[in-house]
Scaffold this motif. Structure first.
Motif, PDB file in Angstrom:
ATOM      1  N   GLY A  14       0.795  -1.211   0.000  1.00 43.60           N
ATOM      2  CA  GLY A  14       0.000   0.000   0.000  1.00 43.60           C
ATOM      3  C   GLY A  14       0.826   1.258   0.000  1.00 43.60           C
ATOM      4  O   GLY A  14       2.043   1.238  -0.221  1.00 43.60           O
ATOM      5  N   ASP A  15       0.137   2.357   0.275  1.00 39.52           N
ATOM      6  CA  ASP A  15       0.767   3.671   0.269  1.00 39.52           C
ATOM      7  C   ASP A  15       1.179   4.063   1.683  1.00 39.52           C
ATOM      8  O   ASP A  15       1.522   3.201   2.494  1.00 39.52           O
ATOM      9  N   SER A  47       2.769   6.358  -3.231  1.00 41.61           N
ATOM     10  CA  SER A  47       2.764   5.477  -4.398  1.00 41.61           C
ATOM     11  C   SER A  47       1.341   5.247  -4.891  1.00 41.61           C
ATOM     12  O   SER A  47       0.361   5.487  -4.189  1.00 41.61           O
ATOM     13  N   THR A  48       1.238   4.765  -6.124  1.00 37.84           N
ATOM     14  CA  THR A  48      -0.044   4.382  -6.702  1.00 37.84           C
ATOM     15  C   THR A  48       0.014   2.900  -7.063  1.00 37.84           C
ATOM     16  O   THR A  48       1.107   2.322  -7.177  1.00 37.84           O
ATOM     17  N   PRO A  49      -1.119   2.257  -7.244  1.00 40.83           N
ATOM     18  CA  PRO A  49      -1.123   0.805  -7.451  1.00 40.83           C
ATOM     19  C   PRO A  49      -0.275   0.321  -8.622  1.00 40.83           C
ATOM     20  O   PRO A  49       0.398  -0.718  -8.531  1.00 40.83           O
ATOM     21  N   VAL A  99      -4.390  -5.202  -0.523  1.00 43.84           N
ATOM     22  CA  VAL A  99      -3.973  -3.965  -1.189  1.00 43.84           C
ATOM     23  C   VAL A  99      -4.659  -2.795  -0.494  1.00 43.84           C
ATOM     24  O   VAL A  99      -5.889  -2.756  -0.409  1.00 43.84           O
ATOM     25  N   TYR A 101      -5.202   0.882  -0.952  1.00 43.94           N
ATOM     26  CA  TYR A 101      -5.088   2.040  -1.840  1.00 43.94           C
ATOM     27  C   TYR A 101      -6.440   2.702  -2.042  1.00 43.94           C
ATOM     28  O   TYR A 101      -7.458   2.030  -2.189  1.00 43.94           O
ATOM     29  N   ASP A 103      -6.558   6.790  -1.465  1.00 44.48           N
ATOM     30  CA  ASP A 103      -6.264   8.218  -1.428  1.00 44.48           C
ATOM     31  C   ASP A 103      -5.360   8.669  -2.569  1.00 44.48           C
ATOM     32  O   ASP A 103      -5.579   9.739  -3.149  1.00 44.48           O
ATOM     33  N   THR A 104      -4.341   7.884  -2.908  1.00 46.12           N
ATOM     34  CA  THR A 104      -3.414   8.333  -3.948  1.00 46.12           C
ATOM     35  C   THR A 104      -3.987   8.222  -5.354  1.00 46.12           C
ATOM     36  O   THR A 104      -3.385   8.707  -6.313  1.00 46.12           O
ATOM     37  N   GLU A 121      -4.653   2.556 -13.363  1.00 49.61           N
ATOM     38  CA  GLU A 121      -3.807   2.377 -12.183  1.00 49.61           C
ATOM     39  C   GLU A 121      -4.095   1.069 -11.462  1.00 49.61           C
ATOM     40  O   GLU A 121      -3.187   0.419 -10.947  1.00 49.61           O
ATOM     41  N   MET A 122      -5.356   0.677 -11.385  1.00 52.61           N
ATOM     42  CA  MET A 122      -5.727  -0.455 -10.542  1.00 52.61           C
ATOM     43  C   MET A 122      -5.874  -1.772 -11.287  1.00 52.61           C
ATOM     44  O   MET A 122      -5.513  -2.820 -10.771  1.00 52.61           O
ATOM     45  N   TRP A 137      -8.931  -5.850  -1.594  1.00 53.44           N
ATOM     46  CA  TRP A 137      -8.602  -4.431  -1.784  1.00 53.44           C
ATOM     47  C   TRP A 137      -9.291  -3.606  -0.708  1.00 53.44           C
ATOM     48  O   TRP A 137     -10.521  -3.607  -0.611  1.00 53.44           O
TER      49      TRP A 137
END
Length: 219
Positions: A14-15, A47-49, A99, A101, A103-104, A121-122, A137
């Motif tokens: 994750g971020d 970071s992003t996925p 996972v 994610y 917010d980013t 992204e996902m 997720w």
């Protein structure tokens, strides 16, 4: 020790919500391991996925690798790039990848959600994980508006609703349904206080436990 998760190996990525002391990084490994699971956590700030397809690089605020409940090191000391998702799955052979994610990829500064970008992204990550193991997720929880991040209740709900219908074949955990917005306290509008991270983490464990109790059985 509760033995509900004996034989289960969890890979958490994750971020920043899983990247520093006092965040979910301080909550999820302890709780899952108390139930008998083996936990490995990789968190990369900002970071992003999609970064996990090649391996995340330093975005300027570091990241953390934590095996089990070992010491949490300074994110700024992390060595990059981190491994890509295929390498991580091959190395750890997880029962499930969790996972974290939202917010980013929430695009809180945008008037409308850039759905094509979010999907780009996902989707590659959900596919890469689900082709090999179970995928869970965890979407974003509530925050407080400040200009730096632009997070509002409406925009949090916007990205959560989108993820809920687009992360398949991953199972979606809707964090907006786990806690009431007025109970979530933050330090900067986005990142939670340690106490709120504890509450969020406990709710995540409760929500994921029924998905993980089959003693290592994979999809």
């Amino acid at each position: 020790m509760q033995a509900a998760l004996v034989g289960v190996t969890l890979l958490i990525i994750g971020d920043s919500h899983v990247a520093f002391q006092g965040s979910l990084l301080s909550v999820l490994p302890e709780t899952y391991e108390q139930m008998g699971a083996k936990v490995i956590t990789y968190g990369v700030c900002s970071s992003t996925p999609d970064a996990w397809l090649k391996g995340p690089v330093d975005t300027g605020c570091g990241g953390t690798i934590r095996e089990g409940t070992g010491p949490i090191v300074d994110p700024y000391d992390a060595k990059f790039p981190f491994p890509d998702i295929d390498t991580l799955i091959k190395k750890w052979d997880p029962t499930a990848v969790i996972v974290v994610y939202g917010d980013t990829i929430g695009a809180y500064s945008a008037e409308t959600l850039p759905t094509e970008w979010v999907e780009s992204e996902m989707k590659p990550l959900t596919t890469a994980i689900s082709n090999k193991t179970r995928c869970i997720w965890v979407g974003p929880t509530w925050g407080t508006f400040i200009p730096r991040y632009g997070k509002t209740e409406q925009k949090t709900q916007r990205i959560s609703d989108f993820l809920s219908s687009h992360v398949t074949p991953c199972t979606y955990i809707d964090s907006t349904s786990l806690m009431q917005s007025n109970t979530v306290k933050t330090v900067d509008g986005l990142h939670l206080t340690p106490q709120s991270y504890k509450a969020w983490g406990a709710d995540i464990v409760d929500a994921t436990l029924p998905l993980l109790e089959k003693k290592g059985e994979k999809n």
